[in-house]
Design a protein around this motif. Structure first.
Motif, short mmCIF file in Angstrom:
data_model
loop_
_atom_site.label_atom_id
_atom_site.label_comp_id
_atom_site.label_asym_id
_atom_site.label_seq_id
_atom_site.Cartn_x
_atom_site.Cartn_y
_atom_site.Cartn_z
N ASP A 69 -7.90 1.56 5.86
CA ASP A 69 -7.29 0.80 4.77
C ASP A 69 -7.00 -0.64 5.18
OD1 ASP A 69 -7.45 3.03 3.21
OD2 ASP A 69 -5.35 3.59 3.45
N LEU A 75 -2.56 -0.48 -3.42
CA LEU A 75 -3.58 0.48 -3.00
C LEU A 75 -2.90 1.82 -2.72
CD1 LEU A 75 -6.58 -0.09 -0.67
CD2 LEU A 75 -5.08 1.86 -0.27
N GLN A 81 -8.58 -3.82 3.26
CA GLN A 81 -7.75 -4.83 2.62
C GLN A 81 -7.77 -6.17 3.36
OE1 GLN A 81 -4.03 -2.26 2.14
NE2 GLN A 81 -4.23 -3.12 0.09
N ARG A 93 0.86 -1.19 0.00
CA ARG A 93 0.00 0.00 0.00
C ARG A 93 0.89 1.24 0.00
NH1 ARG A 93 -3.36 -0.88 4.36
NH2 ARG A 93 -2.19 0.33 5.87
#
Length: 296
Positions: free
Chosen positions: A177, A73, A181, A40
């Protein structure tokens, strides 16, 4: 639940030895648990970012054969999700606007004392948004360090989830996040121990089970400074990755046989996944690395 780990660098500069240690620790922990390893990009703070750093970081991971699963991401593409949660908490009075500056807070001792908590301010410009901390997290368990106590004053502080300059705060973004995820365990440097309690509090507010945490030892230079982009730590070598990879693995507690040191990168990493043990990690929070004073 299957294991999902992640490496989440900020693109404020190229990867250095300390960030390679964090990447390897999270990679080995995920792969040794037969799990997925995600990447990420925490590009929340454009003023601090270096142009091209995000792609350079990905190129570096590939040069070291640290291949991730799925798509990368980018937090810069998640602003709508962050704002939705900020708006919800403002509406339900779980969060509030705060007009206190850093200078004012520093003058009062360095901790925010809830000055704006009951003012019911409506300003959106030149105001931060703070989360009400009604149930402070005073401790948590780390996978290798055991019980970590959080100072009461810090634990009880209403903390910022959106900054005065309109940028979203790290604690808010990282938790949303990680939930998005499906992360099951966070492996990162011990410099991020301090905000862990706040992040656990956010999980509880969101009625979600917190992830497990494992904080790795930090690499420091001969002056006792953490290797970081802010301290101008030098970028790791993309052209000849093997020596730095082996040194980083030794830093993480591996005793690497000579035949493995002479093997190809994929073979070294496969051996690392098979021989990884968190019980071999150094217990000291900070360890001096030979990669200092321009040695990298």
């Amino acid at each position: 639940m299957s294991y999902i780990g992640r490496f989440a660098p900020s693109p404020s500069g190229p990867l250095h030895f300390g960030s390679l240690v964090a990447a390897l620790g999270s990679y080995f922990q995920a792969r040794s648990n037969k799990g997925r390893w995600l990447v990420r990009m925490e590009d929340l703070d454009p003023p601090r970012e270096m142009p091209g750093a995000a792609q350079l970081i990905l190129n570096t991971l590939e040069a070291y054969h640290l291949y991730w699963d799925g798509d990368v991401l980018y937090q810069s593409q998640r602003h709508e999700a962050y704002q939705e949660k900020v708006d919800e908490w403002l509406l339900t009075e779980k969060a509030y606007f705060c007009q206190c500056s850093r200078k004012q807070i520093k003058a009062l001792g360095g901790f925010y004392l809830g000055t704006c908590r009951h003012k019911k301010l409506t300003c959106e410009k030149e105001c931060a948004v703070r989360l009400r901390v009604d149930k402070p997290i005073t401790h948590f368990d780390d996978k290798i360090r055991g019980r970590i106590e959080i100072p009461p004053t810090l634990a009880a502080e209403d903390f910022i989830i959106k900054r005065r300059d309109g940028l979203f705060a790290y604690n808010l973004a990282v938790v949303l996040d990680d939930i998005e995820q499906g992360i099951t365990e966070v492996v990162r440097g011990s410099d991020l121990i301090e905000p862990t309690g706040r992040q656990i509090g956010l999980y509880q507010l969101l009625n979600t089970t917190p992830v497990d945490y494992l904080h790795l030892p930090l690499a420091i230079d001969e002056f006792g400074h953490k290797l970081s982009k802010q301290n101008h730590a030098e970028a790791i070598d993309l052209q000849h990755p093997k020596p730095t990879l082996i040194q980083a693995m030794r830093f993480l507690g591996f005793v690497i046989p000579k035949e493995i040191q002479e093997a190809k990168l994929d073979e070294i990493l496969a051996w690392g996944c098979s021989n990884w043990s968190i019980n071999e990690l150094p217990l000291k929070i900070e360890i001096t690395t030979p990669f200092s004073n321009g040695a990298l």
